[in-house]
Design a protein around this motif. Structure first.
Motif, PDB file in Angstrom:
ATOM      1  N   LYS A  74       0.840  -1.205   0.000  1.00  0.00           N
ATOM      2  CA  LYS A  74       0.000   0.000   0.000  1.00  0.00           C
ATOM      3  C   LYS A  74       0.876   1.256   0.000  1.00  0.00           C
ATOM      4  O   LYS A  74       0.603   2.207  -0.749  1.00  0.00           O
ATOM      5  CB  LYS A  74      -0.937  -0.012   1.216  1.00  0.00           C
ATOM      6  CG  LYS A  74      -1.921   1.117   1.224  1.00  0.00           C
ATOM      7  CD  LYS A  74      -2.924   0.991   0.100  1.00  0.00           C
ATOM      8  CE  LYS A  74      -3.997   2.042   0.228  1.00  0.00           C
ATOM      9  NZ  LYS A  74      -4.914   2.027  -0.903  1.00  0.00           N
ATOM     10  N   LEU A  75       1.928   1.279   0.804  1.00  0.00           N
ATOM     11  CA  LEU A  75       2.836   2.425   0.819  1.00  0.00           C
ATOM     12  C   LEU A  75       3.498   2.611  -0.544  1.00  0.00           C
ATOM     13  O   LEU A  75       3.652   3.733  -1.030  1.00  0.00           O
ATOM     14  CB  LEU A  75       3.897   2.259   1.912  1.00  0.00           C
ATOM     15  CG  LEU A  75       3.401   2.397   3.349  1.00  0.00           C
ATOM     16  CD1 LEU A  75       4.464   1.916   4.327  1.00  0.00           C
ATOM     17  CD2 LEU A  75       3.002   3.829   3.647  1.00  0.00           C
ATOM     18  N   SER A  77       2.229   1.615  -3.471  1.00  0.00           N
ATOM     19  CA  SER A  77       1.215   2.049  -4.445  1.00  0.00           C
ATOM     20  C   SER A  77       0.890   3.534  -4.304  1.00  0.00           C
ATOM     21  O   SER A  77       0.502   4.178  -5.273  1.00  0.00           O
ATOM     22  CB  SER A  77      -0.064   1.219  -4.303  1.00  0.00           C
ATOM     23  OG  SER A  77      -0.789   1.581  -3.141  1.00  0.00           O
ATOM     24  N   GLN A  78       1.071   4.084  -3.106  1.00  0.00           N
ATOM     25  CA  GLN A  78       0.830   5.506  -2.870  1.00  0.00           C
ATOM     26  C   GLN A  78       2.058   6.361  -3.176  1.00  0.00           C
ATOM     27  O   GLN A  78       2.030   7.572  -3.010  1.00  0.00           O
ATOM     28  CB  GLN A  78       0.393   5.724  -1.416  1.00  0.00           C
ATOM     29  CG  GLN A  78      -0.897   5.021  -1.052  1.00  0.00           C
ATOM     30  CD  GLN A  78      -2.084   5.558  -1.813  1.00  0.00           C
ATOM     31  OE1 GLN A  78      -2.276   6.763  -1.900  1.00  0.00           O
ATOM     32  NE2 GLN A  78      -2.871   4.672  -2.390  1.00  0.00           N
ATOM     33  N   LEU A  80       4.864   6.296  -1.546  1.00  0.00           N
ATOM     34  CA  LEU A  80       5.499   6.732  -0.314  1.00  0.00           C
ATOM     35  C   LEU A  80       6.759   5.949   0.038  1.00  0.00           C
ATOM     36  O   LEU A  80       7.530   6.372   0.893  1.00  0.00           O
ATOM     37  CB  LEU A  80       4.506   6.626   0.851  1.00  0.00           C
ATOM     38  CG  LEU A  80       3.253   7.494   0.700  1.00  0.00           C
ATOM     39  CD1 LEU A  80       2.266   7.184   1.810  1.00  0.00           C
ATOM     40  CD2 LEU A  80       3.641   8.965   0.693  1.00  0.00           C
ATOM     41  N   ASP A  95      -0.951  -0.777  -9.847  1.00  0.00           N
ATOM     42  CA  ASP A  95      -0.312   0.495  -9.508  1.00  0.00           C
ATOM     43  C   ASP A  95       1.063   0.312  -8.866  1.00  0.00           C
ATOM     44  O   ASP A  95       1.608   1.235  -8.282  1.00  0.00           O
ATOM     45  CB  ASP A  95      -1.225   1.327  -8.598  1.00  0.00           C
ATOM     46  CG  ASP A  95      -1.682   0.576  -7.353  1.00  0.00           C
ATOM     47  OD1 ASP A  95      -1.440  -0.650  -7.256  1.00  0.00           O
ATOM     48  OD2 ASP A  95      -2.291   1.211  -6.474  1.00  0.00           O
TER      49      ASP A  95
END
Length: 134
Positions: A74-75, A77-78, A80, A95
């Motif tokens: 998730k990090l 994909s963002q 970050l 992504d």
């Protein structure tokens, strides 16, 4: 008096560790200034990730630490962080870019001798075999 338990080891699969990178990156080199998400100290994948980054010529900037590989992805994909996640840990996402690292780990299942025909053990080993083929 305790008896000795005989174990049977079965190699289930080999899987590749892959770098999970923001979509615009396709390799570990070039990410020396990017924040990284790592497993906690002592985890094998952390030692492996650190060694891969150092082999690429940089010390990773560990900004996040978590044992949750879904959070790692998730990090990424963002945008970050970058991460290295073992292959069977999460499903591919559109992504996130994935880069082969040439690092393979072996997954083995140890069972009590004679229990390898148990429906539960057969189901688990079959699921691992199937997942490793995807």
């Amino acid at each position: 008096m305790r008896g000795t338990v005989q174990l049977r080891d079965e190699r289930v699969c080999q899987q590749e560790a892959r770098a999970h990178l923001p979509c615009r990156h396709h390799f570990v080199a070039g990410l020396e200034n990017k924040p990284w998400v790592f497993e906690h100290e002592g985890a094998d994948v952390r030692r492996c990730t650190d060694a891969l980054c150092r082999a690429a010529g940089f010390a990773p900037k560990v900004t996040f630490e978590s044992g949750d590989v879904y959070l790692h992805t998730k990090l990424v994909s963002q945008g970050l962080a970058a991460a290295v996640v073992p292959g069977l840990s999460v499903r591919p996402r559109p992504d996130v870019a994935y880069s082969s690292l040439g690092v393979v780990r072996t997954i083995e299942v140890s069972t009590r001798a004679g229990s390898e025909t148990s429906p539960v053990i057969l189901a688990v080993t079959s699921a691992l075999h199937a997942a490793s083929q995807q």
